[in-house]
Design a protein around this motif. Structure first.
Motif, PDB file in Angstrom:
ATOM      1  N   ILE A  16       0.853  -1.182   0.000  1.00 51.29           N
ATOM      2  CA  ILE A  16       0.000   0.000   0.000  1.00 51.29           C
ATOM      3  C   ILE A  16       0.893   1.238   0.000  1.00 51.29           C
ATOM      4  CG2 ILE A  16      -1.820   1.259   1.199  1.00 51.29           C
ATOM      5  CD1 ILE A  16      -2.754  -1.404   2.360  1.00 51.29           C
ATOM      6  N   ASN A  17       0.560   2.172  -0.884  1.00 53.88           N
ATOM      7  CA  ASN A  17       1.344   3.386  -1.045  1.00 53.88           C
ATOM      8  C   ASN A  17       0.415   4.589  -0.918  1.00 53.88           C
ATOM      9  OD1 ASN A  17       3.147   5.373  -1.743  1.00 53.88           O
ATOM     10  ND2 ASN A  17       3.685   4.504  -3.721  1.00 53.88           N
ATOM     11  N   GLY A  18       0.765   5.549  -0.051  1.00 58.34           N
ATOM     12  CA  GLY A  18      -0.029   6.759   0.083  1.00 58.34           C
ATOM     13  C   GLY A  18      -0.689   6.861   1.443  1.00 58.34           C
ATOM     14  N   GLU A  19      -1.811   7.553   1.478  1.00 59.73           N
ATOM     15  CA  GLU A  19      -2.538   7.769   2.717  1.00 59.73           C
ATOM     16  C   GLU A  19      -3.761   6.859   2.790  1.00 59.73           C
ATOM     17  OE1 GLU A  19      -3.531  11.892   3.068  1.00 59.73           O
ATOM     18  OE2 GLU A  19      -1.444  12.502   3.217  1.00 59.73           O
ATOM     19  N   ILE A  20      -4.032   6.350   3.984  1.00 61.36           N
ATOM     20  CA  ILE A  20      -5.228   5.539   4.219  1.00 61.36           C
ATOM     21  C   ILE A  20      -6.136   6.355   5.128  1.00 61.36           C
ATOM     22  CG2 ILE A  20      -6.146   3.372   5.079  1.00 61.36           C
ATOM     23  CD1 ILE A  20      -3.344   2.159   4.699  1.00 61.36           C
ATOM     24  N   ASP A  21      -7.290   6.727   4.591  1.00 62.15           N
ATOM     25  CA  ASP A  21      -8.206   7.559   5.367  1.00 62.15           C
ATOM     26  C   ASP A  21      -9.652   7.138   5.124  1.00 62.15           C
ATOM     27  OD1 ASP A  21      -8.833   8.598   2.849  1.00 62.15           O
ATOM     28  OD2 ASP A  21      -7.602  10.385   3.127  1.00 62.15           O
ATOM     29  N   LEU A  22     -10.555   7.933   5.627  1.00 63.47           N
ATOM     30  CA  LEU A  22     -11.984   7.655   5.541  1.00 63.47           C
ATOM     31  C   LEU A  22     -12.445   7.381   4.111  1.00 63.47           C
ATOM     32  CD1 LEU A  22     -14.847   7.700   6.855  1.00 63.47           C
ATOM     33  CD2 LEU A  22     -14.862  10.157   6.414  1.00 63.47           C
ATOM     34  N   TYR A  23     -11.849   8.054   3.153  1.00 63.31           N
ATOM     35  CA  TYR A  23     -12.315   7.977   1.770  1.00 63.31           C
ATOM     36  C   TYR A  23     -11.855   6.720   1.036  1.00 63.31           C
ATOM     37  CZ  TYR A  23     -13.366  12.728   2.988  1.00 63.31           C
ATOM     38  OH  TYR A  23     -13.850  13.831   3.637  1.00 63.31           O
TER      39      TYR A  23
END
Length: 75
Positions: A16-23
């Protein structure tokens, strides 16, 4: 967020690359649900390139683990 899948024997590795958020947290749950449907129960989630994770992301990971634990014989 970008999810890349690779395999090593019977183990699936999700990078997984990047940000993990609500969206985008539901995408993780969807990918792992598909792995369960494919009977790919041994999964490594590589978070090395995750720059941020919020409570929704943590919840998606815990929910996915809970779904895996429901499988008979999963350890």
């Amino acid at each position: 967020m970008e999810i890349t899948r690779r395999e090593s024997g019977n183990i699936v590795i999700l990078d997984i690359n990047g940000e993990i958020d609500l969206y985008n947290a539901p995408e993780i749950k969807d990918v792992i649900a598909k792995l369960i449907e494919e009977q790919k129960y041994y999964t490594i989630i590589n978070l090395e390139k995750v720059s941020y994770i919020d409570s929704s992301g943590i919840g998606a990971l815990i929910s996915s683990l809970s779904n895996l634990k429901k499988i008979p014989g999963w350890t």
